[in-house]
Design an enzyme around this catalytic site. Structure first.
Site, PDB file in Angstrom:
ATOM      1  CG  ASN A  13      -2.125  -1.072   0.849  1.00  0.00           C
ATOM      2  OD1 ASN A  13      -3.279   0.031   0.346  1.00  0.00           O
ATOM      3  ND2 ASN A  13      -2.531  -1.755   1.522  1.00  0.00           N
ATOM      4  NE  ARG A  63      -1.356  -0.044  23.127  1.00  0.00           N
ATOM      5  CZ  ARG A  63      -0.718  -1.162  22.121  1.00  0.00           C
ATOM      6  NH1 ARG A  63      -0.452  -0.488  20.742  1.00  0.00           N
ATOM      7  NH2 ARG A  63      -1.226  -2.137  22.470  1.00  0.00           N
ATOM      8  CG  LEU A  91      -2.134   4.784  15.780  1.00  0.00           C
ATOM      9  CD1 LEU A  91      -2.721   4.909  15.632  1.00  0.00           C
ATOM     10  CD2 LEU A  91      -0.855   4.282  16.324  1.00  0.00           C
ATOM     11  CG  ASN A 105      -6.441   1.205   8.971  1.00  0.00           C
ATOM     12  OD1 ASN A 105      -4.982   0.883   8.583  1.00  0.00           O
ATOM     13  ND2 ASN A 105      -6.588   0.542   9.393  1.00  0.00           N
ATOM     14  CG  HIS A 107      -9.725  -3.751   8.103  1.00  0.00           C
ATOM     15  ND1 HIS A 107      -8.880  -4.131   9.354  1.00  0.00           N
ATOM     16  CD2 HIS A 107     -10.429  -4.151   8.245  1.00  0.00           C
ATOM     17  CE1 HIS A 107      -8.995  -5.534   9.589  1.00  0.00           C
ATOM     18  NE2 HIS A 107     -10.797  -5.663   9.085  1.00  0.00           N
TER      19      HIS A 107
HETATM   20  C1  GAR Z   1      -3.063  -4.983   3.730  1.00  0.00           C
HETATM   21  O1  GAR Z   1      -4.034  -6.174   3.529  1.00  0.00           O
HETATM   22  C2  GAR Z   1      -3.860  -3.789   4.770  1.00  0.00           C
HETATM   23  O2  GAR Z   1      -5.411  -3.980   4.700  1.00  0.00           O
HETATM   24  C3  GAR Z   1      -3.422  -4.838   6.111  1.00  0.00           C
HETATM   25  O3  GAR Z   1      -2.792  -5.574   6.205  1.00  0.00           O
HETATM   26  C4  GAR Z   1      -2.144  -5.482   4.674  1.00  0.00           C
HETATM   27  C5  GAR Z   1      -0.712  -4.931   4.306  1.00  0.00           C
HETATM   28  O4  GAR Z   1       0.028  -5.162   2.776  1.00  0.00           O
HETATM   29  N1  GAR Z   1      -4.411  -4.244   6.842  1.00  0.00           N
HETATM   30  C6  GAR Z   1      -4.898  -4.500   8.209  1.00  0.00           C
HETATM   31  O5  GAR Z   1      -5.311  -5.407   8.078  1.00  0.00           O
HETATM   32  C7  GAR Z   1      -5.141  -3.173   9.289  1.00  0.00           C
HETATM   33  N2  GAR Z   1      -6.187  -3.507  10.514  1.00  0.00           N
HETATM   34  P1  GAR Z   1       1.086  -4.327   2.606  1.00  0.00           P
HETATM   35  O6  GAR Z   1       2.570  -4.341   3.907  1.00  0.00           O
HETATM   36  O7  GAR Z   1       1.707  -5.013   1.559  1.00  0.00           O
HETATM   37  O8  GAR Z   1       0.067  -2.820   2.316  1.00  0.00           O
END
Ligand code: GAR
Length: 198
Positions: A13, A63, A91, A105, A107
């Site tokens: 991403n 944290r 966070l 974010n 998801h």
């Molecule tokens: C992605 O699928 C994103 O939507 C998910 O982690 C992956 C990261 O991929 N995020 C979550 O699950 C957050 N709750 P990437 O490192 O290739 O972008």
């Protein structure tokens, strides 16, 4: 305007956002890429691409204290908008209050369905016929803030978690840059949980 990207893993991403910045589809620069995992492939990629980057290992850290350090780093680099891109940490309130309505974010499910880890696997196991991805503002709850954009994909009978994840990921790479461009141009207002175009 400067983006701060927070990632914990692969960073696809982040790369999609970087491509859209390079081609001018998102009118800003990437001011800082941060990872809480020293070995995150996305961090190595950020270095290769020449972006300012930093890492602090989060394992075993308090944290509040950890997040304060990360927020300081982002501020030092002049970050206006924080984009979580596979950042696998909740966070703290202290961090969120430093970037009010300035944290996004992505998801891999149609929230509020399947928050948390392994959302694609959760969707497959639940037997839904349609799933997708969601870009939302971040608040103190997990995968819960006001929703900017969603995209749907079908769940096919022959899907595995991997094939479904790949189909969702292609949509993530499309809607995350679009949502960032939208937030940067400021043409929205928030009414309760609803993000409305203006
Ligand atoms: C992605 O699928 C994103 O939507 C998910 O982690 C992956 C990261 O991929 N995020 C979550 O699950 C957050 N709750 P990437 O490192 O290739 O972008």
């Amino acid at each position: 305007m400067k983006l701060g990207i927070l990632l914990s893993g692969r960073g696809s991403n982040f790369e999609a956002i970087a491509r859209n910045v390079r081609t001018g589809k998102i009118g800003c620069e990437i001011g800082f890429v941060f990872s809480n995992r020293p070995n995150a492939p996305g961090l190595a990629r950020a270095r290769e691409l020449g972006f300012p980057s930093g890492v602090i290992e989060s394992a075993g850290r308090d944290r509040t204290e950890f997040d304060a350090q990360v927020a300081d780093l982002l501020k030092q680099h002049g970050v206006d908008l924080v984009c979580l891109a596979g950042y696998m940490r909740l966070l703290s309130g202290g961090f969120i209050s430093q970037f009010p309505r300035r944290i996004l974010n992505i998801h891999p499910s149609l929230l509020p369905a399947f928050p948390g880890l392994d959302a694609q696997y959760q969707a497959l196991m639940h037997g839904v016929k349609v799933t997708g991805c969601t870009v939302h503002f971040v608040d103190e709850n997990l995968d819960a803030g006001p929703i900017l954009l969603q995209a749907t994909v079908p769940v096919l009978d022959e899907d595995t978690a991997d094939t479904l994840s790949a189909r969702i990921l292609a949509e993530e790479h499309r809607i995350y840059p679009e949502a960032i461009a939208w937030v940067l141009n400021g043409n929205f207002r928030i009414e309760g949980r609803r993000v409305i175009r203006t």
